[in-house]
Design an enzyme around this catalytic site. Structure first.
Site, PDB file in Angstrom:
ATOM      1  N   GLU B 129       0.826  -1.210   0.000  1.00 22.42           N
ATOM      2  CA  GLU B 129       0.000   0.000   0.000  1.00 22.42           C
ATOM      3  C   GLU B 129       0.859   1.257   0.000  1.00 22.42           C
ATOM      4  O   GLU B 129       0.518   2.256  -0.633  1.00 22.42           O
ATOM      5  CB  GLU B 129      -0.917   0.026   1.239  1.00 22.42           C
ATOM      6  CG  GLU B 129      -2.003  -1.025   1.231  1.00 22.42           C
ATOM      7  CD  GLU B 129      -3.044  -0.759   0.174  1.00 22.42           C
ATOM      8  OE1 GLU B 129      -2.704  -0.825  -1.029  1.00 22.42           O
ATOM      9  OE2 GLU B 129      -4.196  -0.494   0.541  1.00 22.42           O
ATOM     10  N   THR B 182      -5.155  10.432  -6.005  1.00 24.30           N
ATOM     11  CA  THR B 182      -4.942  10.279  -4.567  1.00 24.30           C
ATOM     12  C   THR B 182      -4.443  11.591  -3.974  1.00 24.30           C
ATOM     13  O   THR B 182      -4.857  11.988  -2.878  1.00 24.30           O
ATOM     14  CB  THR B 182      -3.924   9.151  -4.303  1.00 24.30           C
ATOM     15  OG1 THR B 182      -4.389   7.984  -4.962  1.00 24.30           O
ATOM     16  CG2 THR B 182      -3.807   8.852  -2.811  1.00 24.30           C
TER      17      THR B 182
END
Lengths: 307, 307
Positions: B129, B182
């Site tokens: 991640e 993001t």
């Protein structure tokens, strides 16, 4: 039934990570109240023993809460006399006003053959809290009326849940006889909090709720932290850090400010530990030559009791 | 065992009031992965079907997560080949990178005879991640590895709980083919939040945890609100308000942004309602002429599955 005698328990609001939403009901200490039907409509506070508090209905939290109930019923004929025997000291941070407000509405509701459920009584008791503190808060009256742990999920609309209580849980509370003014306890709060700390807080509160459902004392201990309010309010309570540390060293699962203080609570899982924590907490205030009361109490699962 | 074939599910992070702490595992969609023991030490990504993603181990989330596991074991001899069949679109907000990272560590752990528990695998998957988003977040990899609802109570130390899942719960997810960077999803967040909104949020999250333990769908619905992040991030998703409204009108218990979007989820308690919600959500993007995928899925209680 023409008369009812009640035990009205102390409560711990906030419980570390649950600022403004969590509350917890104690077995001890508590007030006693006697409520009698009367031929004079309305509420009369006929006697207050143990504390110097106003007898005038509109200036007394029990009176105001009781009137709120009668007003909701549009019942202008029923009358009640209330005697209050205070054992919970006002300003201690363990729900003194809540005990009186909740006791009044509980007792009157019983004498009227329960037109309201326990949850429905909460808004009336909150009117007493409003008189006492200027805020319509439910985090003491809810556990006093429902027992155990309670969650004020929302105020608008009012949505209150009763949560399960792990069986072995014991509370220790020390009340140092210091004054923390509600206005000061409010003034130190900040209107905004760092998002990161808020996330930590809601992670801990979510974990604490899970711990209550699963009887997981280790998890409960990991969650009993307050990143947001305790660092600000604890400066108003001389000795707080030392007392908290002594509780943790002596086996507390967690420790924090009860309500807005000055009382400090600790939770543990057996009575011997809870008593030891009480003794350890007391050491600090002995040293400071500050008077104090220590209460060791299991969790009161039913709330107000009929005696 | 020399080879293992896995189903690696999509996940919903945040789930409205649980920003940065809650996650939820889906039955559909999901990737497939084949992991084989190899004589070449380390991790080789030998095939990626369905998406254009890097094959170099250090640039691939599955590669990085797998290496983190081998490094922890100080195992410099074992080698694994990984084939990835992507069905979850990267950037969709339903845990595409998490599925690959979690799948890699799950599969390698199986082929090594499980030196690690499922929870112990989470930190390795988080390394994947970190490669994907620059943040060590666990709210997708935890539900992918543990199944059901998961709570990241704390990051330091890492403390993750598996929560119960009400049996009838069904998720509907619409993935509009819009790009939400993001960096933008991060940039709109504010570093501080009003204390009052934080209290509302933790009251709702505490209520939601209670709802999961008590199968209380009405309470769940009352708690599925996000006062803090959704108002900021939803402006990055054209049509969000209309899609959410259409879900609620059609019987959803709640609806919100999945992870940082652009996918939008809704929860309901039966499959017919969930399908109807999916159709209603789709109407908006049809009108906008934006391509979309709709997924209707029950909650995956076990997480990654061996096929």
């Amino acid at each position: 039934m023409k008369e009812i005698k009640l035990f009205c328990p102390a409560t711990i609001a906030n419980v570390s990570c649950g600022f403004d939403v969590l509350g917890l009901c104690l077995e001890q200490p508590g007030d006693e109240m006697i409520i009698k039907k009367s031929f004079t409509p309305g509420i009369q506070i006929t006697k207050i023993i143990g504390q110097d508090l106003p007898l005038e209905t509109e200036k007394n939290v029990a009176g105001v809460a009781g009137l709120a109930l009668l007003n909701e019923l549009k019942d202008f004929k029923s009358g009640f006399e209330i005697e209050i025997y205070k054992n919970i000291k006002p300003g201690s941070g363990i729900g003194s006003s809540a005990a009186s407000a909740a006791g009044a509405v509980f007792g009157i509701n019983q004498l009227l053959n329960q037109p309201f459920s326990a949850k429905e009584l909460i808004p009336f008791a909150m009117q007493g809290e409003f008189l006492a503190s200027g805020a319509l808060h439910a985090d003491n009256v809810a556990p006093a009326l429902l027992g155990g742990f309670t969650l004020v999920r929302s105020y608008e609309p009012l949505d209150i849940l009763k949560l399960p209580v792990p069986n072995q849980l014991i509370a220790t509370v020390i009340h140092p006889q210091l004054e923390v003014k509600t206005a000061d306890a409010r003034a130190v709060l900040k209107h905004t909090v760092p998002l990161k700390k808020a996330i930590t807080q809601w992670g801990n509160l979510a974990g604490l709720i899970s711990a209550l459902y699963t009887n997981d004392y280790d998890l409960l201990a990991r969650c009993l932290h307050d990143e947001i309010v305790e660092p600000l309010r604890s400066v108003l309570i001389p000795g707080f850090n030392e007392v908290k540390e002594s509780a943790l060293v002596n086996g507390a699962l967690g420790s924090g400010i009860s309500g807005s203080g000055p009382s400090i609570f600790a939770l543990s899982k057996d009575k011997i530990t809870a008593q030891k924590i009480g003794d350890a907490m007391a050491t600090t205030y002995k040293k400071f030559e500050v008077d104090y009361d220590v209460h060791v109490s299991s969790i009161n699962k039913e709330g107000i009791k009929i005696l």
